[in-house]
Scaffold this active site. Structure first.
Site, short mmCIF file in Angstrom:
data_model
loop_
_atom_site.label_atom_id
_atom_site.label_comp_id
_atom_site.label_asym_id
_atom_site.label_seq_id
_atom_site.Cartn_x
_atom_site.Cartn_y
_atom_site.Cartn_z
N GLY A 193 0.83 -1.20 0.00
CA GLY A 193 0.00 0.00 0.00
C GLY A 193 0.86 1.24 0.00
N CYS B 36 5.31 -6.12 1.52
CA CYS B 36 5.68 -4.70 1.45
C CYS B 36 5.08 -3.93 2.64
CB CYS B 36 5.24 -4.12 0.11
SG CYS B 36 6.05 -2.53 -0.27
N TYR B 37 4.05 -3.13 2.43
CA TYR B 37 3.41 -2.43 3.55
C TYR B 37 2.94 -3.45 4.60
CZ TYR B 37 0.21 0.55 6.22
OH TYR B 37 -0.43 1.22 7.22
N HIS C 250 7.87 -7.58 -3.71
CA HIS C 250 6.58 -8.02 -4.26
C HIS C 250 6.73 -9.36 -4.99
CE1 HIS C 250 4.16 -4.41 -3.44
NE2 HIS C 250 5.30 -3.76 -3.57
N GLU D 200 4.36 -11.13 -6.03
CA GLU D 200 3.22 -11.32 -6.92
C GLU D 200 3.45 -10.82 -8.34
OE1 GLU D 200 2.27 -7.37 -4.76
OE2 GLU D 200 3.44 -9.18 -4.45
N ASP E 125 -14.59 -11.25 -23.64
CA ASP E 125 -15.34 -11.47 -22.40
C ASP E 125 -16.84 -11.63 -22.64
OD1 ASP E 125 -12.83 -10.95 -21.28
OD2 ASP E 125 -13.29 -8.82 -21.16
N LYS F 103 -8.67 -11.93 -16.92
CA LYS F 103 -8.82 -12.25 -18.34
C LYS F 103 -8.43 -13.69 -18.66
CE LYS F 103 -9.46 -9.76 -21.44
NZ LYS F 103 -10.64 -9.41 -22.26
#
Length: 513
Positions: free
Chosen positions: A58, A85-86, A171, A173, A229, A369
């Protein structure tokens, strides 16, 4: 939200633009998860009976008076918690560690050293070096007394653990952290003891039952835009609802070349009958002389709803409107899950006017997606459809910078058609996440046949990405780019200059507007 047989992982959002990527990584590992705002009441969180909790990054500083925080009682739960992180700074702060501001800033790629090969770093070796992605100004200066250091960079501690609490300053991710997938899987499987049981087939069966119960005997009108989509949505709901599903494709005059005809023809092969409503004159009239991208989006969204409102009156018993809204659409439009910043408005996000009696059905609202594409494969949708590049809901309106008129639309359609044709011919279409053309609001001087020209400029945009949240520009070879440029200039009268966009996301977005 869909529930899985196993209790989901809960991700608490502290405002990071990467929170969705955490969810994606967890799901790709075969574990279902939900994102909740950091301020969710402890009773609500406990009611979900999570097997593990992840704290996102964040933009805040833990020392700020308005800094988002946690109920410290959560740390006493006997479930694994991962701070990112945060999230690491907050865990340290709550456990009486010291977090400093601006003393060890690190942004971008950074080399770390693994200190302890356990927990998140199981399978690595002490002393092993790895490249990770950093994005922090604050850092842990004093590790809580009962925590052990598991990793460090040249500037600061970047990994700590204590019992069920684990944290990293970087991070894991993002794609720029090569060891990130392993770290998250270590947390899920080694630390939390979860099993990879989440599959898109779970989503299909559970969402099918949910929709049938919700709809009952009512009729559902479907909003089909022409993109991947909404096309997969039409196939899905066609199978689930049969004749109770009434898909409508609004030709707003902002679609790609021959798109309405092609989508209608494909869905017919799937047993889905689509009604095409030509509302192009209405849309273009309302967009006349509008140049602000947010105004364009809102006008298109409003008009889109109005057209559907009229169509619904022609369908007895219509009570629902189905849309192909995706998770990134929601996150970029409104901070529904936490304090994440709004990036742009999506025309299909935000609900319906109160005057409309329709209720929304958005089966893909919590999917990324690639998850929708996987769902399409489960439904037997051909790869030629599944692999189509994303197309924005507002269509070419956000690919024409400045004023929109039929002439500029035709120029853009022709240029874009050539671009995509060449990418397919060269075999590069499948390597690219999204490719398209953009019309600039300027003209440039050129020379054709020894005569001066003063014509339009088109920008080509092609990016690689995993999910559209971050993206890098695609590096074409000179021969391919030259062929594309020459064809556009030679075959599209009115364009005499082609340029290529070499910006990444962030700091740019993929679309120009």
């Amino acid at each position: 939200m869909i529930k899985e047989n196993t209790t989901p992982v809960i991700i608490l959002d502290f405002g990071s633009q990467f929170t969705q990527l955490i969810a994606r990584q967890v799901r790709e590992s075969g574990v279902f998860c939900e994102i909740e705002p950091y301020h969710i009441r402890l009773e609500e969180l406990k009611a979900k009976n999570p097997r593990a909790v992840i704290l996102s990054g964040g933009p805040s500083s833990v020392s700020a008076k308005t800094a988002p925080s946690l109920n410290k009682l959560l740390l006493e739960w006997d479930i694994p918690i991962l701070g990112i992180c945060y999230g690491m700074q907050l865990l340290s702060h709550l456990k009486a560690g010291k977090v400093g501001t601006g003393t060890a800033r690190e942004y971008g790629a950074c080399e770390i050293e693994i200190v302890k090969a356990s927990g998140l770093f199981k399978g690595f070796k002490p002393g092993q070096k790895a490249t990770v992605w950093m994005s922090h100004g604050d850092s842990v200066e004093k590790v809580p007394h009962d925590c052990e250091v598991t990793a460090q960079s040249e500037k600061c501690v970047v990994g700590i653990e204590k019992g069920h609490l684990h944290a990293v300053q970087f991070h894991p991710e993002v794609a720029h952290t090569p060891i990130g997938k392993k770290i998250i899987e270590n947390f899920l499987f080694e630390v939390a003891g979860l099993k990879p049981q989440w599959k898109i087939e779970n989503f299909l069966s559970q969402k099918t039952q949910e929709i049938l119960e919700k709809v009952g005997s009512a009729q559902v009108i479907g909003g089909i835009s022409g993109g991947v989509d909404s096309t997969i949505l039409a196939v899905f709901l066609g199978k689930v609802l049969g004749k109770k599903f009434h898909p409508v494709l609004v030709d707003n005059g902002l679609l790609r070349k021959n798109e309405a005809k092609e989508v209608k023809a494909f869905l017919k092969t799937q047993g889905v009958s689509v009604k095409v409503v030509d509302a192009s004159a209405l849309f273009l009239k309302r967009l006349q002389n509008v140049t602000d991208p947010e105004r364009k989006r809102k006008i298109i969204g409003k008009t889109f709803v109005e057209v559907f409102e009229k169509e619904c009156k022609r369908i007895p018993g219509a009570a629902f409107l189905a849309q192909g809204t995706l998770y990134p659409d929601v996150i970029e439009s409104v901070s529904v899950k936490g304090p994440s910043h709004t990036i742009k408005t999506h025309h299909n996000v935000g609900g319906l006017p109160k005057r409309m009696k329709l209720k929304l059905i958005e089966p893909f609202r919590e999917l990324f997606k690639d998850e929708v594409r996987a769902l399409g494969r489960s439904l037997g949708v051909p790869e030629a459809i599944i692999g189509r590049h994303p197309f924005p809901g507002p269509g070419l309106a956000v690919r024409i910078i400045g004023k929109i008129n039929p002439e500029r639309l035709d120029l853009l359609r022709d240029a874009d058609s050539i671009f995509i044709e060449e990418l397919r011919t060269s075999g590069e279409y499948e390597k690219i996440w999204q490719a398209f053309s953009v019309m600039l609001p300027i003209k440039a001087v050129g020379v054709m046949g020894d005569s001066r020209t003063y014509e339009s400029v088109v920008v080509l945009r092609a990016v690689t990405s995993r999910d559209g949240m971050t993206a890098d520009w695609y590096d074409f070879d000179k021969k391919t780019m030259a062929k594309i440029s020459n064809r556009i200039i030679n075959e599209v009268p009115g364009i005499n200059r082609v340029v290529y966009d070499v910006s990444s996301k962030p700091p740019a977005t993929i679309e120009w507007e």
